[in-house]
Scaffold this active site. Structure first.
Site, PDB file in Angstrom:
ATOM      1  N   THR A   1     -10.150   4.903 -16.373  1.00 19.97           N
ATOM      2  CA  THR A   1     -10.958   5.738 -17.276  1.00 19.97           C
ATOM      3  C   THR A   1     -12.248   5.026 -17.699  1.00 19.97           C
ATOM      4  OG1 THR A   1      -9.488   5.007 -19.062  1.00 19.97           O
ATOM      5  CG2 THR A   1      -9.125   7.225 -18.201  1.00 19.97           C
TER       6      THR A   1
ATOM      7  N   ILE B   1      -5.809   7.420 -21.365  1.00 17.45           N
ATOM      8  CA  ILE B   1      -5.416   6.032 -21.631  1.00 17.45           C
ATOM      9  C   ILE B   1      -6.569   5.110 -21.248  1.00 17.45           C
ATOM     10  CG2 ILE B   1      -3.650   4.259 -21.216  1.00 17.45           C
ATOM     11  CD1 ILE B   1      -2.546   6.933 -22.413  1.00 17.45           C
TER      12      ILE B   1
ATOM     13  N   THR C   1      -7.954   2.408 -19.548  1.00 18.26           N
ATOM     14  CA  THR C   1      -7.655   1.514 -18.413  1.00 18.26           C
ATOM     15  C   THR C   1      -8.920   1.421 -17.553  1.00 18.26           C
ATOM     16  OG1 THR C   1      -7.035   3.244 -16.837  1.00 18.26           O
ATOM     17  CG2 THR C   1      -5.275   2.446 -18.295  1.00 18.26           C
TER      18      THR C   1
ATOM     19  N   ASN D   1       3.659   4.241  -9.901  1.00 22.51           N
ATOM     20  CA  ASN D   1       2.509   4.306 -10.807  1.00 22.51           C
ATOM     21  C   ASN D   1       1.154   4.299 -10.096  1.00 22.51           C
ATOM     22  OD1 ASN D   1       0.914   3.517 -13.414  1.00 22.51           O
ATOM     23  ND2 ASN D   1       0.559   1.818 -12.001  1.00 22.51           N
TER      24      ASN D   1
ATOM     25  N   ASP E   1       0.887  -1.165   0.000  1.00 24.60           N
ATOM     26  CA  ASP E   1       0.000   0.000   0.000  1.00 24.60           C
ATOM     27  C   ASP E   1       0.922   1.211   0.000  1.00 24.60           C
ATOM     28  OD1 ASP E   1      -1.547   2.190   0.668  1.00 24.60           O
ATOM     29  OD2 ASP E   1      -2.779   1.113   2.113  1.00 24.60           O
ATOM     30  N   VAL E   2       0.884   2.005  -1.052  1.00 28.68           N
ATOM     31  CA  VAL E   2       1.879   3.080  -1.203  1.00 28.68           C
ATOM     32  C   VAL E   2       1.743   4.169  -0.140  1.00 28.68           C
ATOM     33  CG1 VAL E   2       2.266   2.716  -3.676  1.00 28.68           C
ATOM     34  CG2 VAL E   2       0.487   4.330  -2.931  1.00 28.68           C
TER      35      VAL E   2
ATOM     36  N   TYR F   1      -6.951  15.973  -7.964  1.00 30.23           N
ATOM     37  CA  TYR F   1      -6.124  15.226  -8.928  1.00 30.23           C
ATOM     38  C   TYR F   1      -5.099  16.174  -9.566  1.00 30.23           C
ATOM     39  CZ  TYR F   1      -5.030  11.707 -12.504  1.00 30.23           C
ATOM     40  OH  TYR F   1      -4.390  10.785 -13.311  1.00 30.23           O
TER      41      TYR F   1
HETATM   42  P1  NAD Z   1      -5.905   1.733 -12.698  1.00 32.28           P
HETATM   43  O1  NAD Z   1      -7.015   2.096 -11.791  1.00 32.28           O
HETATM   44  O2  NAD Z   1      -6.141   0.780 -13.808  1.00 32.28           O
HETATM   45  O3  NAD Z   1      -4.645   1.195 -11.849  1.00 32.28           O
HETATM   46  C1  NAD Z   1      -4.250   1.814 -10.660  1.00 32.28           C
HETATM   47  C2  NAD Z   1      -3.729   0.740  -9.722  1.00 32.28           C
HETATM   48  O4  NAD Z   1      -3.303   1.399  -8.511  1.00 32.28           O
HETATM   49  C3  NAD Z   1      -4.813  -0.272  -9.307  1.00 32.28           C
HETATM   50  O5  NAD Z   1      -4.353  -1.583  -9.529  1.00 32.28           O
HETATM   51  C4  NAD Z   1      -5.031   0.000  -7.828  1.00 32.28           C
HETATM   52  O6  NAD Z   1      -5.349  -1.158  -7.060  1.00 32.28           O
HETATM   53  C5  NAD Z   1      -3.670   0.573  -7.431  1.00 32.28           C
HETATM   54  N1  NAD Z   1      -3.749   1.333  -6.180  1.00 32.28           N
HETATM   55  C6  NAD Z   1      -4.697   2.204  -5.776  1.00 32.28           C
HETATM   56  N2  NAD Z   1      -4.436   2.645  -4.532  1.00 32.28           N
HETATM   57  C7  NAD Z   1      -3.291   2.038  -4.145  1.00 32.28           C
HETATM   58  C8  NAD Z   1      -2.507   2.062  -2.967  1.00 32.28           C
HETATM   59  N3  NAD Z   1      -2.867   2.805  -1.902  1.00 32.28           N
HETATM   60  N4  NAD Z   1      -1.365   1.320  -2.925  1.00 32.28           N
HETATM   61  C9  NAD Z   1      -1.009   0.544  -3.977  1.00 32.28           C
HETATM   62  N5  NAD Z   1      -1.715   0.455  -5.106  1.00 32.28           N
HETATM   63  C10 NAD Z   1      -2.847   1.192  -5.189  1.00 32.28           C
HETATM   64  O7  NAD Z   1      -5.350   3.133 -13.261  1.00 32.28           O
HETATM   65  P2  NAD Z   1      -4.358   3.492 -14.462  1.00 32.28           P
HETATM   66  O8  NAD Z   1      -5.141   4.269 -15.440  1.00 32.28           O
HETATM   67  O9  NAD Z   1      -3.562   2.342 -14.898  1.00 32.28           O
HETATM   68  O10 NAD Z   1      -3.454   4.557 -13.699  1.00 32.28           O
HETATM   69  C11 NAD Z   1      -2.101   4.321 -13.350  1.00 32.28           C
HETATM   70  C12 NAD Z   1      -1.442   5.663 -13.113  1.00 32.28           C
HETATM   71  O11 NAD Z   1      -1.497   6.441 -14.311  1.00 32.28           O
HETATM   72  C13 NAD Z   1      -2.128   6.507 -12.034  1.00 32.28           C
HETATM   73  O12 NAD Z   1      -1.142   7.194 -11.277  1.00 32.28           O
HETATM   74  C14 NAD Z   1      -2.951   7.494 -12.849  1.00 32.28           C
HETATM   75  O13 NAD Z   1      -3.209   8.676 -12.160  1.00 32.28           O
HETATM   76  C15 NAD Z   1      -2.032   7.715 -14.030  1.00 32.28           C
HETATM   77  N6  NAD Z   1      -2.683   8.250 -15.220  1.00 32.28           N
HETATM   78  C16 NAD Z   1      -3.663   7.541 -15.846  1.00 32.28           C
HETATM   79  C17 NAD Z   1      -4.268   8.086 -16.970  1.00 32.28           C
HETATM   80  C18 NAD Z   1      -5.363   7.374 -17.720  1.00 32.28           C
HETATM   81  O14 NAD Z   1      -5.953   8.000 -18.623  1.00 32.28           O
HETATM   82  N7  NAD Z   1      -5.654   6.112 -17.437  1.00 32.28           N
HETATM   83  C19 NAD Z   1      -3.861   9.350 -17.444  1.00 32.28           C
HETATM   84  C20 NAD Z   1      -2.875  10.033 -16.763  1.00 32.28           C
HETATM   85  C21 NAD Z   1      -2.274   9.464 -15.669  1.00 32.28           C
END
Ligand code: NAD
Length: 239
Positions: free
Chosen positions: A184, A179, A181, A81, A54-55, A146
């Site tokens: 989103t 992205i 995922t 990430n 847990d980060v 955010y």
């Molecule tokens: P996602 O929700 O698919 O994955 C995020 C992961 O983080 C999940 O597996 C979740 O369980 C984990 N997580 C959440 N809280 C946590 C904690 N306290 N400790 C450890 N793990 C934890 O999201 P994603 O789209 O893959 O996003 C990944 C990163 O990219 C994030 O930092 C997000 O802000 C960033 N990001 C995403 C997008 C997008 O469009 N998807 C755009 C810009 C930035």
């Protein structure tokens, strides 16, 4: 095999971008520790090692890095990430949501960088990649917390890059656009349509397109790169 002999820790590895980074890095020869608070939606490749991290927890960070050092004696790459999103605009944002965003997306990056830097300074080498966002440099209405955390991740990365520039420790940020995922996919469809429509390439990015950027920054191909922002956004921020 662009990451042969590298020991890597990925946070938020169970889903989306983190999962894609984990799988790509394992394919490129790294020893990858995939960490998350959740189980992965699909199994990782056989040789990926799984850690619960847990980060937001100082204890989790120190025990995760201790496990890696005990097994391999080094940590070459940290991909910070893990992240969550909150959509409330400023006047609607409650303290609880604000604190939660700060805890995961900002304190998580601080704790991870601190733990990794302590090891990497001793090694005289290491690469930290922090996942920010286009919303770390530009803004849309709403999602106030955010924007706060992603902006912080951008400048925290530059600060750490300068602080350790002569010690072989590199720190860079990656700024994804929209992205596709689970993060989103859970958003309101009209919001998603709006962002894609505002993206010059008129499509969502794929997690692997972010993973390839992380691969460059993690590898020795980028040994002269620190404090930079790698924008991967279908042209969004060029406007
Ligand atoms: P996602 O929700 O698919 O994955 C995020 C992961 O983080 C999940 O597996 C979740 O369980 C984990 N997580 C959440 N809280 C946590 C904690 N306290 N400790 C450890 N793990 C934890 O999201 P994603 O789209 O893959 O996003 C990944 C990163 O990219 C994030 O930092 C997000 O802000 C960033 N990001 C995403 C997008 C997008 O469009 N998807 C755009 C810009 C930035």
């Amino acid at each position: 095999m662009r990451l042969q002999n590298k020991v890597v820790l990925v946070t938020g590895a169970a889903s989306g971008i983190g999962y894609s980074v984990t799988e790509l890095f394992a394919k490129e020869g790294a020893t990858v520790f995939a960490s998350d608070i959740a189980a992965p939606a699909s199994p990782y490749s056989e040789d990926v090692e799984v850690l619960k991290l847990d980060v937001t927890s100082e204890e989790d960070w120190s025990s995760a890095v201790a496990v890696i050092i005990a097994k391999h004696g080094r940590l070459d790459v940290l991909i910070n990430n893990a992240g969550i999103i909150a959509y409330e605009r400023l006047d609607e944002l409650e303290m609880k949501e604000w604190m939660q965003m700060i805890a995961v997306d900002q304190t998580g990056v601080f704790l991870g960088m601190r733990e990794a830097v302590r090891v990497m300074r001793k090694q005289g080498a290491g690469s930290i990649v922090n996942i920010s966002s286009i919303w770390g440099s530009a803004a849309v209405a709403g999602a106030h917390a955010y924007h706060a955390v992603k902006g912080a991740v951008r400048t925290m990365s530059k600060n750490a890059a300068l602080t350790y520039a002569t010690e072989g420790v590199r720190v860079n940020s990656v700024h994804p656009g929209f992205i596709d995922t689970p993060l989103t996919q859970a958003q309101a469809p009209d919001l998603n349509d709006l962002v894609i429509e505002s993206t010059p390439m008129k499509r969502a990015g794929k997690p692997i397109e972010i993973a390839y950027g992380c691969l460059y920054l993690a590898s020795d191909e980028s040994l002269y790169v620190t404090g930079t922002e790698l924008v991967i956004d279908g042209g969004y921020l060029a406007q």
